[in-house]
Design an enzyme around this catalytic site. Structure first.
Site, PDB file in Angstrom:
ATOM      1  N   TYR A  44       0.814  -1.216   0.000  1.00  0.00           N
ATOM      2  CA  TYR A  44       0.000   0.000   0.000  1.00  0.00           C
ATOM      3  C   TYR A  44       0.851   1.272   0.000  1.00  0.00           C
ATOM      4  O   TYR A  44       0.374   2.357  -0.319  1.00  0.00           O
ATOM      5  CB  TYR A  44      -0.938   0.040   1.212  1.00  0.00           C
ATOM      6  CG  TYR A  44      -2.059  -0.980   1.165  1.00  0.00           C
ATOM      7  CD1 TYR A  44      -2.213  -1.826   0.074  1.00  0.00           C
ATOM      8  CD2 TYR A  44      -2.958  -1.101   2.204  1.00  0.00           C
ATOM      9  CE1 TYR A  44      -3.223  -2.770   0.032  1.00  0.00           C
ATOM     10  CE2 TYR A  44      -3.985  -2.041   2.165  1.00  0.00           C
ATOM     11  CZ  TYR A  44      -4.098  -2.875   1.074  1.00  0.00           C
ATOM     12  OH  TYR A  44      -5.103  -3.800   1.043  1.00  0.00           O
ATOM     13  N   LYS A  80       3.432 -15.405   1.828  1.00  0.00           N
ATOM     14  CA  LYS A  80       3.385 -16.107   0.547  1.00  0.00           C
ATOM     15  C   LYS A  80       4.851 -16.356   0.171  1.00  0.00           C
ATOM     16  O   LYS A  80       5.337 -15.964  -0.894  1.00  0.00           O
ATOM     17  CB  LYS A  80       2.648 -15.229  -0.487  1.00  0.00           C
ATOM     18  CG  LYS A  80       2.290 -15.925  -1.782  1.00  0.00           C
ATOM     19  CD  LYS A  80       1.172 -16.927  -1.662  1.00  0.00           C
ATOM     20  CE  LYS A  80       0.956 -17.619  -2.988  1.00  0.00           C
ATOM     21  NZ  LYS A  80       0.067 -18.789  -2.911  1.00  0.00           N
ATOM     22  N   ASP A 112      -3.128 -18.154   0.978  1.00  0.00           N
ATOM     23  CA  ASP A 112      -4.285 -18.802   0.341  1.00  0.00           C
ATOM     24  C   ASP A 112      -4.857 -19.886   1.253  1.00  0.00           C
ATOM     25  O   ASP A 112      -6.069 -20.010   1.430  1.00  0.00           O
ATOM     26  CB  ASP A 112      -3.922 -19.348  -1.051  1.00  0.00           C
ATOM     27  CG  ASP A 112      -2.561 -20.010  -1.102  1.00  0.00           C
ATOM     28  OD1 ASP A 112      -1.792 -19.911  -0.116  1.00  0.00           O
ATOM     29  OD2 ASP A 112      -2.242 -20.643  -2.124  1.00  0.00           O
ATOM     30  N   ASP A 166      -5.545  -6.930   5.564  1.00  0.00           N
ATOM     31  CA  ASP A 166      -6.753  -6.212   5.173  1.00  0.00           C
ATOM     32  C   ASP A 166      -7.827  -7.229   4.758  1.00  0.00           C
ATOM     33  O   ASP A 166      -8.979  -7.189   5.209  1.00  0.00           O
ATOM     34  CB  ASP A 166      -6.391  -5.303   3.979  1.00  0.00           C
ATOM     35  CG  ASP A 166      -7.460  -4.258   3.697  1.00  0.00           C
ATOM     36  OD1 ASP A 166      -8.455  -4.223   4.410  1.00  0.00           O
ATOM     37  OD2 ASP A 166      -7.274  -3.489   2.732  1.00  0.00           O
ATOM     38  N   ASP A 168     -11.183  -8.845   7.295  1.00  0.00           N
ATOM     39  CA  ASP A 168     -12.596  -8.694   6.920  1.00  0.00           C
ATOM     40  C   ASP A 168     -13.276 -10.053   6.876  1.00  0.00           C
ATOM     41  O   ASP A 168     -14.427 -10.209   7.278  1.00  0.00           O
ATOM     42  CB  ASP A 168     -12.725  -8.013   5.552  1.00  0.00           C
ATOM     43  CG  ASP A 168     -12.868  -6.499   5.694  1.00  0.00           C
ATOM     44  OD1 ASP A 168     -12.369  -5.965   6.709  1.00  0.00           O
ATOM     45  OD2 ASP A 168     -13.463  -5.856   4.814  1.00  0.00           O
TER      46      ASP A 168
END
Ligand code: NAD
Length: 367
Positions: A141, A197, A229, A253, A257
């Site tokens: 980000y 990852k 994943d 993020d 959620d």
């Protein structure tokens, strides 16, 4: 010494839910001797309308001069067509980065009274209590270079463009979030799962290596690693296997959620964003909900529980934090529900009624 709390209601339901959280703080001042002063400031669309900036200098000064910050939410239809540099959300991001709030703590707790509200089977989620620790000021980000550039090639008869962002983490950035995760786990079930990852991204290969290194300083905490994943899949399949999950800005993020929704309502979940010295900004995880704003319908519990997190992490008042948690549970036990968590056989409350019932429950705990 009197501690200072900066309060930024923001936009939409932010104004209504923060008003209820302030009632709770005032009750703690009056009934439990909490020594704090509250000062209100502008942020987001409200700040833009008044000053032309979503994060005016005066708000930043107020935030800097405070021991903790309580924020409602920012954004709304009215400001959607503004340039990205002055959108309400920019105010929030600015506050996070200006104050170096690098550690985002998002608990996902399922209240037993709401077990049936989850989209997952009750046995999969009942008793769920996990904490996601998300790195908040680094990663893709914020990484440079970023942008959209024009290539030499053509697409549909026009020059082709290419979008690019950069995933970067320095060792010191990974180390500091690792310490937050391990220390958080020490106060819980002493297990950290680091999500990366590392099989594909060098940046998170380094992330894994640093997690291992820092983990050696916390022999009482068990460290495991999971690819993102698989972590997403496991969160839905068997979420109770996790205690603390620590991850990068973008993975956090998305996963937080996902975890939030396991608990039934976005209106129930608080969050904390902390700096190196445990100064923090506390806010519900949801947005300004323009669809229900101004209707006295929003659930103020996430914001009230954010006050509980503030007492625990920034104001060294864990005892009072427990009292807020207890008061919320008492109201749920008595069937009090805002519309987002309402089911047949319970009592539907407005935003202000929910706040009032929590304050009454809190007062009853002052014996
Ligand atoms: P949202 O979280 O505002 O709303 C999503 C859905 O959840 C809506 O149906 C809303 O009514 C409901 N909801 C949210 N909070 C609730 C509560 N406390 N009680 C009951 N129902 C609740 O997300 P969105 O609709 O995607 O975004 C709306 C605006 O909020 C946008 O401008 C967005 O940019 C902004 N936003 C701000 C933040 C923040 O301030 N931290 C976070 C997310 C979105």
């Amino acid at each position: 010494m009197t501690k200072k709390i900066a309060v930024f209601p923001g936009d939409g339901i932010g104004i209504e839910i923060v008003a209820e959280a302030v009632k709770v703080i005032e009750c703690l001042q009056q009934e439990f001797g909490l020594d704090v002063e509250i000062e209100e400031g502008l942020i987001g669309g409200a700040a833009y309308d008044e000053t032309g900036s979503p994060l005016p200098e005066a708000s930043l000064d107020l935030a800097r001069a405070s021991d903790a910050i309580l924020l409602g939410a920012v954004g709304g239809y009215k400001w959607e067509s503004l340039d990205i540099s002055v959108r309400p959300e920019k105010g929030l991001l600015g506050l996070r980065s200006e104050l170096s709030l690098f550690a985002n703590l998002r608990p996902a707790i399922l209240y037993p009274q709401l077990a049936h509200a989850s989209t997952l089977k009750e046995e999969v989620v009942s008793g769920l209590d996990l904490m996601i620790v998300r790195e908040l000021t680094g990663g893709i980000y914020f990484g440079q270079p970023r942008g959209i550039r024009t290539l030499d090639t053509q697409i549909n008869g026009k020059p082709e463009r290419q979008g690019f962002n950069t995933l970067v983490y320095s060792e010191s950035e990974i180390e500091r979030i690792a310490h937050v995760a391990f220390k958080t786990a020490q106060k819980r079930d002493k297990r950290v799962c680091s999500v990366d990852k590392a099989n594909v991204l060098e940046c998170t290969e380094l992330w894994r290596e640093v997690m291992e290194r820092v983990g050696k300083e916390y022999p009482d905490v068990e460290l495991s690693h999971m690819y993102v994943d698989n972590a997403a899949m496991q969160l839905v399949k068997a979420p109770k296997q996790f205690d603390v999950m620590v991850t990068t800005n973008m993975f956090g993020d998305i996963l937080s959620d996902c975890a939030a929704m396991l608990t039934g309502s976005i209106g129930m979940l608080p969050s904390a964003s902390l700096d190196q010295n445990s100064k923090g900004m506390y806010e519900p995880i949801h947005g300004s909900a323009p669809d229900i704003a101004g209707q006295n319908k929003a659930n103020p519990v996430a914001t009230i529980l954010s006050v509980s997190m503030m007492l625990r992490h920034s104001l060294a008042e864990a005892g009072l934090a427990d009292k807020i948690d207890q008061a919320v549970a008492m109201v749920l036990d008595n069937g009090g529900r805002t519309i987002d968590i309402y089911t047949e056989g319970t009592r539907q409350l407005s935003t202000s009624e929910m706040g009032d019932e929590i304050v009454s429950a809190l007062k009853s705990l002052n014996v």
